[in-house]
Design a protein around this motif. Structure first.
Motif, PDB file in Angstrom:
ATOM      1  N   SER A 132       0.829  -1.201   0.000  1.00 32.93           N
ATOM      2  CA  SER A 132       0.000   0.000   0.000  1.00 32.93           C
ATOM      3  C   SER A 132       0.866   1.254   0.000  1.00 32.93           C
ATOM      4  CB  SER A 132      -0.915   0.016   1.234  1.00 32.93           C
ATOM      5  OG  SER A 132      -0.142   0.021   2.420  1.00 32.93           O
ATOM      6  N   THR A 133       0.217   2.385  -0.258  1.00 33.27           N
ATOM      7  CA  THR A 133       0.880   3.693  -0.164  1.00 33.27           C
ATOM      8  C   THR A 133       0.051   4.590   0.730  1.00 33.27           C
ATOM      9  OG1 THR A 133      -0.269   4.587  -2.109  1.00 33.27           O
ATOM     10  CG2 THR A 133       1.856   3.499  -2.489  1.00 33.27           C
ATOM     11  N   SER A 134       0.705   5.494   1.426  1.00 33.50           N
ATOM     12  CA  SER A 134      -0.017   6.479   2.232  1.00 33.50           C
ATOM     13  C   SER A 134       0.882   7.681   2.454  1.00 33.50           C
ATOM     14  CB  SER A 134      -0.463   5.896   3.580  1.00 33.50           C
ATOM     15  OG  SER A 134       0.656   5.515   4.359  1.00 33.50           O
ATOM     16  N   GLY A 135       0.267   8.867   2.521  1.00 37.52           N
ATOM     17  CA  GLY A 135       1.033  10.076   2.745  1.00 37.52           C
ATOM     18  C   GLY A 135       0.183  11.310   2.521  1.00 37.52           C
ATOM     19  N   PHE A 136       0.791  12.457   2.738  1.00 43.73           N
ATOM     20  CA  PHE A 136       0.089  13.726   2.559  1.00 43.73           C
ATOM     21  C   PHE A 136      -0.209  13.935   1.080  1.00 43.73           C
ATOM     22  CE2 PHE A 136      -0.095  18.416   2.279  1.00 43.73           C
ATOM     23  CZ  PHE A 136      -1.107  18.635   3.191  1.00 43.73           C
ATOM     24  N   GLY A 137      -1.447  14.343   0.783  1.00 46.67           N
ATOM     25  CA  GLY A 137      -1.874  14.539  -0.598  1.00 46.67           C
ATOM     26  C   GLY A 137      -1.771  15.981  -1.047  1.00 46.67           C
ATOM     27  N   ASP A 138      -2.318  16.239  -2.228  1.00 39.28           N
ATOM     28  CA  ASP A 138      -2.272  17.580  -2.810  1.00 39.28           C
ATOM     29  C   ASP A 138      -3.337  18.481  -2.185  1.00 39.28           C
ATOM     30  OD1 ASP A 138      -0.237  16.804  -4.468  1.00 39.28           O
ATOM     31  OD2 ASP A 138      -1.550  16.358  -6.169  1.00 39.28           O
ATOM     32  N   VAL A 139      -2.941  19.703  -1.852  1.00 41.27           N
ATOM     33  CA  VAL A 139      -3.852  20.689  -1.279  1.00 41.27           C
ATOM     34  C   VAL A 139      -4.707  21.301  -2.384  1.00 41.27           C
ATOM     35  CG1 VAL A 139      -3.987  22.940  -0.139  1.00 41.27           C
ATOM     36  CG2 VAL A 139      -2.365  21.207   0.679  1.00 41.27           C
ATOM     37  N   THR A 140      -6.008  21.406  -2.120  1.00 45.19           N
ATOM     38  CA  THR A 140      -6.935  22.006  -3.077  1.00 45.19           C
ATOM     39  C   THR A 140      -7.475  23.327  -2.539  1.00 45.19           C
ATOM     40  OG1 THR A 140      -7.634  19.848  -3.926  1.00 45.19           O
ATOM     41  CG2 THR A 140      -9.094  21.710  -4.337  1.00 45.19           C
ATOM     42  N   LEU A 141      -7.385  24.370  -3.344  1.00 48.03           N
ATOM     43  CA  LEU A 141      -7.988  25.666  -3.052  1.00 48.03           C
ATOM     44  C   LEU A 141      -9.173  25.841  -3.987  1.00 48.03           C
ATOM     45  CD1 LEU A 141      -4.734  27.841  -2.853  1.00 48.03           C
ATOM     46  CD2 LEU A 141      -6.057  26.923  -0.930  1.00 48.03           C
ATOM     47  N   LEU A 142     -10.332  26.128  -3.450  1.00 52.10           N
ATOM     48  CA  LEU A 142     -11.535  26.257  -4.267  1.00 52.10           C
ATOM     49  C   LEU A 142     -12.341  27.466  -3.817  1.00 52.10           C
ATOM     50  CD1 LEU A 142     -13.146  24.863  -6.541  1.00 52.10           C
ATOM     51  CD2 LEU A 142     -14.483  23.747  -4.764  1.00 52.10           C
ATOM     52  N   ALA A 143     -12.864  28.192  -4.785  1.00 51.86           N
ATOM     53  CA  ALA A 143     -13.721  29.349  -4.503  1.00 51.86           C
ATOM     54  C   ALA A 143     -14.965  29.252  -5.361  1.00 51.86           C
ATOM     55  CB  ALA A 143     -12.985  30.647  -4.790  1.00 51.86           C
ATOM     56  N   TRP A 144     -16.050  29.824  -4.876  1.00 56.09           N
ATOM     57  CA  TRP A 144     -17.245  29.923  -5.699  1.00 56.09           C
ATOM     58  C   TRP A 144     -17.914  31.268  -5.481  1.00 56.09           C
ATOM     59  CZ3 TRP A 144     -16.169  26.419  -2.037  1.00 56.09           C
ATOM     60  CH2 TRP A 144     -16.982  26.322  -0.907  1.00 56.09           C
ATOM     61  N   TYR A 145     -18.345  31.831  -6.615  1.00 55.70           N
ATOM     62  CA  TYR A 145     -18.976  33.152  -6.614  1.00 55.70           C
ATOM     63  C   TYR A 145     -20.424  33.015  -7.072  1.00 55.70           C
ATOM     64  CZ  TYR A 145     -20.232  37.891  -7.847  1.00 55.70           C
ATOM     65  OH  TYR A 145     -20.888  39.092  -7.944  1.00 55.70           O
ATOM     66  N   ARG A 146     -21.341  33.433  -6.205  1.00 58.34           N
ATOM     67  CA  ARG A 146     -22.766  33.349  -6.516  1.00 58.34           C
ATOM     68  C   ARG A 146     -23.182  34.618  -7.256  1.00 58.34           C
ATOM     69  NH1 ARG A 146     -26.600  32.874  -1.468  1.00 58.34           N
ATOM     70  NH2 ARG A 146     -25.714  34.944  -1.145  1.00 58.34           N
ATOM     71  N   PHE A 147     -23.631  34.456  -8.501  1.00 56.45           N
ATOM     72  CA  PHE A 147     -24.022  35.608  -9.315  1.00 56.45           C
ATOM     73  C   PHE A 147     -25.530  35.712  -9.513  1.00 56.45           C
ATOM     74  CE2 PHE A 147     -23.223  32.110 -12.225  1.00 56.45           C
ATOM     75  CZ  PHE A 147     -24.276  32.196 -13.131  1.00 56.45           C
ATOM     76  N   VAL A 148     -26.284  34.701  -9.093  1.00 58.34           N
ATOM     77  CA  VAL A 148     -27.746  34.750  -9.117  1.00 58.34           C
ATOM     78  C   VAL A 148     -28.260  34.349  -7.746  1.00 58.34           C
ATOM     79  CG1 VAL A 148     -29.866  33.756 -10.052  1.00 58.34           C
ATOM     80  CG2 VAL A 148     -27.958  34.267 -11.580  1.00 58.34           C
ATOM     81  N   ASN A 149     -29.151  35.191  -7.191  1.00 58.51           N
ATOM     82  CA  ASN A 149     -29.771  34.892  -5.904  1.00 58.51           C
ATOM     83  C   ASN A 149     -31.197  35.451  -5.931  1.00 58.51           C
ATOM     84  OD1 ASN A 149     -30.281  34.239  -3.254  1.00 58.51           O
ATOM     85  ND2 ASN A 149     -29.060  35.892  -2.390  1.00 58.51           N
ATOM     86  N   ASN A 150     -32.054  34.785  -6.709  1.00 59.06           N
ATOM     87  CA  ASN A 150     -33.414  35.261  -6.959  1.00 59.06           C
ATOM     88  C   ASN A 150     -34.349  34.731  -5.887  1.00 59.06           C
ATOM     89  OD1 ASN A 150     -36.105  35.556  -8.007  1.00 59.06           O
ATOM     90  ND2 ASN A 150     -35.197  35.908 -10.025  1.00 59.06           N
ATOM     91  N   GLN A 151     -34.832  35.630  -5.038  1.00 58.05           N
ATOM     92  CA  GLN A 151     -35.681  35.218  -3.933  1.00 58.05           C
ATOM     93  C   GLN A 151     -37.106  34.916  -4.367  1.00 58.05           C
ATOM     94  OE1 GLN A 151     -35.106  38.063  -0.633  1.00 58.05           O
ATOM     95  NE2 GLN A 151     -33.312  38.729  -1.790  1.00 58.05           N
ATOM     96  N   VAL A 152     -37.507  35.430  -5.523  1.00 57.15           N
ATOM     97  CA  VAL A 152     -38.855  35.172  -6.012  1.00 57.15           C
ATOM     98  C   VAL A 152     -38.958  33.755  -6.565  1.00 57.15           C
ATOM     99  CG1 VAL A 152     -40.635  35.859  -7.656  1.00 57.15           C
ATOM    100  CG2 VAL A 152     -39.251  37.608  -6.507  1.00 57.15           C
ATOM    101  N   SER A 153     -38.042  33.405  -7.445  1.00 60.08           N
ATOM    102  CA  SER A 153     -38.048  32.059  -8.022  1.00 60.08           C
ATOM    103  C   SER A 153     -37.334  31.047  -7.149  1.00 60.08           C
ATOM    104  CB  SER A 153     -37.393  32.080  -9.404  1.00 60.08           C
ATOM    105  OG  SER A 153     -36.022  32.432  -9.297  1.00 60.08           O
ATOM    106  N   ARG A 154     -36.636  31.540  -6.092  1.00 61.76           N
ATOM    107  CA  ARG A 154     -35.883  30.697  -5.161  1.00 61.76           C
ATOM    108  C   ARG A 154     -34.784  29.921  -5.900  1.00 61.76           C
ATOM    109  NH1 ARG A 154     -40.640  27.641  -2.001  1.00 61.76           N
ATOM    110  NH2 ARG A 154     -41.185  27.117  -4.133  1.00 61.76           N
ATOM    111  N   THR A 155     -34.072  30.661  -6.738  1.00 58.42           N
ATOM    112  CA  THR A 155     -33.024  30.094  -7.581  1.00 58.42           C
ATOM    113  C   THR A 155     -31.686  30.744  -7.268  1.00 58.42           C
ATOM    114  OG1 THR A 155     -34.625  29.774  -9.370  1.00 58.42           O
ATOM    115  CG2 THR A 155     -32.284  29.700  -9.963  1.00 58.42           C
ATOM    116  N   GLN A 156     -30.627  29.933  -7.255  1.00 61.69           N
ATOM    117  CA  GLN A 156     -29.276  30.440  -7.112  1.00 61.69           C
ATOM    118  C   GLN A 156     -28.382  29.803  -8.164  1.00 61.69           C
ATOM    119  OE1 GLN A 156     -27.901  31.235  -2.822  1.00 61.69           O
ATOM    120  NE2 GLN A 156     -29.115  29.378  -2.656  1.00 61.69           N
ATOM    121  N   ALA A 157     -27.365  30.560  -8.601  1.00 64.84           N
ATOM    122  CA  ALA A 157     -26.388  30.041  -9.545  1.00 64.84           C
ATOM    123  C   ALA A 157     -25.025  30.611  -9.186  1.00 64.84           C
ATOM    124  CB  ALA A 157     -26.763  30.407 -10.979  1.00 64.84           C
TER     125      ALA A 157
END
Length: 360
Positions: A132-157
């Motif tokens: 087997s193999t084991s050890g520290f893996g690759d670090v992931t940096l992730l971001a997300w930007y919400r550009f739709v937040n419609n409260q009438v239709s209750r939709t997000q994107a």
């Protein structure tokens, strides 16, 4: 307010999965939100100043290749593999109400690595257990930007973007003193780019739908190996079994409802935060479809015919939220294993985790 904490606690559950280290050989994208999924990425984000922490175990069990199959493929770079395990810690922070960033720190283990070898043409081939193999893996940096937040239709994107850095171990050797192939090392040695989109839709006060796509552009890393580009596609239904529900997408402001539904990412006004009601308990039942297409890996520019393919899991799960703490479990059963050449394919997978969210 309780909805905000449900969302954030669930959101960090997705962040912990991030780009699973199982993805180096098998699927593993995660994403969730308030009543969102666990692997599926929703469009919700943390509030400005919110901080989230999570730890989880992701266990993938494979159908080990038989000895006759391995012996019939001597010299074809065919390997058996029993499990891929990831033990991770993740942190996330809300920069604004619509922009969240996260970092995931994984420890990766692979077991049951088998290979058929024939060291002398005069001798019969034999199957070697390379352990087997084991050890520290690759670090992931992730971001997300919400550009739709419609409260009438209750939709997000939201749009998703990030990078995986080559921080993992890449020099492990087996019991015979031989360097493990790149696909079995905890780290890939490559810089990878992540790009995608997510959608969340509140259907009723208790039911929500989430979906996402995510492309991973893989660079060339250790041993001059490119492990192959990947494309993830996911969808999740989340149903509030008991606990507070709402007709809003996910209210998180004490003065005005702002949409929150989804996992991993409209301008809104930030109001002062307040503490969640003590003793709040809620249970969500989830059903997900999780798919990954994986391109063939290339070694020194040469394509490996026994790599890449497509897998789809059907994954039921549960998430329990108590105040600002959340725990979750999900079990995935493959319904499609369309792999190229001869490979060990997934038999089942499970993910168990705990997360917490803290107010500024």
């Amino acid at each position: 307010m309780a909805n905000r904490l449900r969302f954030a606690a669930a959101l960090i559950g997705w962040i912990t999965i991030g780009v699973s280290d199982a993805s180096a050989h098998h699927p593993g994208i995660g994403g969730i939100g308030g009543a969102g999924g666990i692997f599926t990425i929703g469009a919700g984000t943390l509030d400005e100043g919110q901080f989230a922490f999570s730890t989880y175990v992701d266990y993938l069990r494979l159908k080990q290749l038989s000895e006759p199959t391995l012996l019939a493929n001597v010299g074809n770079d065919v390997h058996g593999l029993q499990t891929v395990e990831s033990y991770a810690v993740a942190l996330a922070y809300g920069i604004t109400n619509d922009l969240t960033v996260s970092v995931r720190l994984p420890w990766v283990r692979r077991t049951g690595i088998l290979e058929a070898v024939q060291e002398d043409p005069a001798d019969p081939a034999a199957v070697r257990d390379r352990s087997s193999t084991s050890g520290f893996g690759d670090v992931t940096l992730l971001a997300w930007y919400r550009f739709v937040n419609n409260q009438v239709s209750r939709t997000q994107a939201a749009v998703l973007f990030g990078v995986k850095a080559p921080t993992g171990t890449t020099d492990l050797v087996n019991r015979f003193g031989e360097l493990f192939d790149a696909e079995f090392q905890p780290g890939s040695g490559s810089w990878d780019g992540l790009f995608g989109a997510a959608l969340s839709q509140r259907l009723t006060s208790a039911l929500s739908l989430h979906a996402n796509v995510l492309a991973i552009a893989t660079g060339t890393g250790t041993q001059n190996t490119n492990l192959g580009n990947r494309f993830h596609y996911n969808a999740a239904l989340s149903y509030r079994v008991f606990g507070e529900t709402t007709n809003e997408p996910h209210t998180h402001d004490p003065r005005k409802a702002y949409a929150h539904a989804g996992r991993s990412h409209a301008m809104v006004t930030k109001a002062p935060t307040v503490a969640a009601p003590h003793g709040h308990i809620a249970l969500d039942a989830l059903l997900e479809i999780n798919g990954e297409w994986h391109d063939r890996q290339r070694i020194a520019g040469i394509s490996d015919p026994n790599s890449g393919g497509n897998t789809i899991f059907v994954s039921p799960g549960l998430r329990l939220t108590v105040d600002n703490w959340s725990s979750y479990v999900l079990v995935g059963i493959p319904v499609v294993n369309d792999y190229n050449g001869v490979q060990a394919t997934p038999a089942w997978r499970t993910l168990v985790g705990v997360s917490a969210v803290f107010e500024p």
